[in-house]
Enzyme design. Structure first.
Site, mmCIF file in Angstrom:
data_model
loop_
_atom_site.group_PDB
_atom_site.id
_atom_site.type_symbol
_atom_site.label_atom_id
_atom_site.label_comp_id
_atom_site.label_asym_id
_atom_site.label_seq_id
_atom_site.Cartn_x
_atom_site.Cartn_y
_atom_site.Cartn_z
ATOM 1 C CG HIS A 116 71.363 14.679 -17.705
ATOM 2 N ND1 HIS A 116 70.279 15.815 -17.551
ATOM 3 C CD2 HIS A 116 70.591 13.611 -17.257
ATOM 4 C CE1 HIS A 116 69.447 15.430 -16.784
ATOM 5 N NE2 HIS A 116 69.370 14.062 -16.723
ATOM 6 C CE LYS A 167 58.634 11.772 -17.293
ATOM 7 N NZ LYS A 167 60.351 11.194 -17.546
ATOM 8 N NE ARG A 227 70.649 9.892 -10.275
ATOM 9 C CZ ARG A 227 69.360 10.683 -10.368
ATOM 10 N NH1 ARG A 227 69.672 11.913 -10.321
ATOM 11 N NH2 ARG A 227 68.211 10.112 -10.471
ATOM 12 C CB SER A 232 66.065 17.342 -14.507
ATOM 13 O OG SER A 232 66.997 17.125 -15.708
#
Length: 379
Positions: A17, A41, A93, A131
């Protein structure tokens, strides 16, 4: 470009990040980081905690043009546009990332009339850092040393404190304790993890990392050997306090005895004597002056760092050098070399780890690590 936005849960923010934010800074005068409060979440850290962690992480890099905005009850793409950011930046990614992000970007623009998205591809060493990846590391022995590679310092510090808090609350049974007892234990948690103890700026090894590693060693040892739970608690109590006083001047009182007095003064439980004697037994250079039925376990936990993989050991060795930065190089080599030679002889004689479980795990590698460091000190 005047403003660009970056959105995410960032729980925790990772080096990946941070790389994206760095790219955003190269494209715009100001970067707005949008944190969306999404109760579904169930993040580890609250939005305010995440905001603080991100701000500290950016400040650590000297980035003064990054602002963190908490978004409540709105889509981040729409909030970005309201705050003057015409574009959002996202890291891609994998091809799966692209397919997902492309769908989100179409929704943001066509449905929500929000900010457009710019995609960037991180370098190979950050390609797998997320994360969820970082969260999955927590638990086994050494998890903290590994996590440290993938998150900025403030995020790591917050995570370690959160982990230690859970360990502390379990040790003192917060679930069944009354309010005054919890408040008293809270004060001691803050004291032990703060700047006057394990969280001190001069604690380069005997620090929060040391606490985490040792408590993990105790937990894994207990899981594999099934000792009396009361003994496990005594070892944990002693480990929390055994290096609480370290490197300070206490007159004729050793660090171990000063830590004992700190423990006895805490009044955290009714029976303090057992753990007090165990703390006294953590002096590695006294052979038999202090006896305790749990001494071999306690000393083995404390010395387990010597048997870690080479990278962890090298970090440990550098930390020890920093703690003794007041010594000249020649004096440090002499004193550190003497201490290591003593410990290596014990390992070669099979006496370094008095507990068989730890000896099986770490003795051979400890000899290798100490031999290598002794050669470096002599070089």
């Amino acid at each position: 470009m005047k403003k660009i936005g970056f959105s995410g849960t960032l729980d925790p923010i990772t080096n990946g990040h941070m790389w994206v934010i760095g790219e955003a800074r190269s494209l715009a005068d100001e970067v707005l980081v949008f944190l969306s409060e999404n109760p579904a979440k169930k993040p580890k850290f609250s939005a305010e905690e995440r905001k603080s962690i991100i701000a500290l992480s950016c400040a650590e890099q000297g980035w003064d043009n990054v602002q963190v905005v908490i978004v409540k009850g709105d889509y981040t793409a729409r909030a970005a546009k309201k705050h003057g950011a015409e574009c959002l930046i996202r890291g891609i990614r994998t091809t799966a990332d692209f397919d997902y992000e492309n769908l989100i970007q179409q929704t943001n623009v066509d449905v929500l009339q929000g900010a457009k998205t710019i995609f960037v591809m991180p370098p190979r060493d950050l390609g797998s850092v997320s994360s969820s990846f970082v969260k999955a590391l927590e638990g086994p022995i050494g998890w903290n040393w590994i996590m440290k590679k993938f998150v900025p310092g403030p995020a790591y510090h917050a995570w370690v404190l959160s982990w230690l808090r859970k360990e502390w609350e379990t040790l003192w049974d917060y679930a069944h304790a009354d309010a005054p007892s919890i408040a008293h234990a809270d004060q001691w948690f803050v004291r032990l993890t703060g700047s006057t103890a394990y969280g001190g700026p001069a604690r380069h090894y005997h620090n929060l990392d040391h606490l985490v590693h040792g408590l993990c060693e105790i937990r894994v040892w207990a899981a594999n050997t099934q000792p009396d739970p009361r003994d496990v608690d005594i070892i944990k109590q002693a480990f929390w306090f055994h290096d609480a006083e370290y490197g300070a001047v206490h007159g004729d009182v050793s660090n171990e005895e000063a830590s004992v007095q700190l423990w006895l003064g805490s009044s955290l439980c009714h029976d303090m004597g057992d753990a007090a004697e165990l703390i006294r037994a953590t002096d590695h250079f006294q052979e038999a002056a202090v006896e305790h039925r749990l001494k071999d376990i306690m000393l083995s936990v404390d010395l387990a760092i010597l048997g870690q993989d080479e990278e962890v050991y090298q970090n440990y060795a550098r930390g020890i050098r920093q703690e003794y930065i007041h010594l000249t190089e020649a004096k440090y080599r002499e004193q550190r070399g003497g201490a290591l030679a003593h410990l290596r002889r014990k390992a070669e004689q099979g006496r370094l780890f008095g507990n068989a479980y730890f000896a099986d795990q770490y003795n051979e590698r400890a000899i290798e690590n100490m031999t290598r460091e002794l050669a470096q000190l002599a070089g």
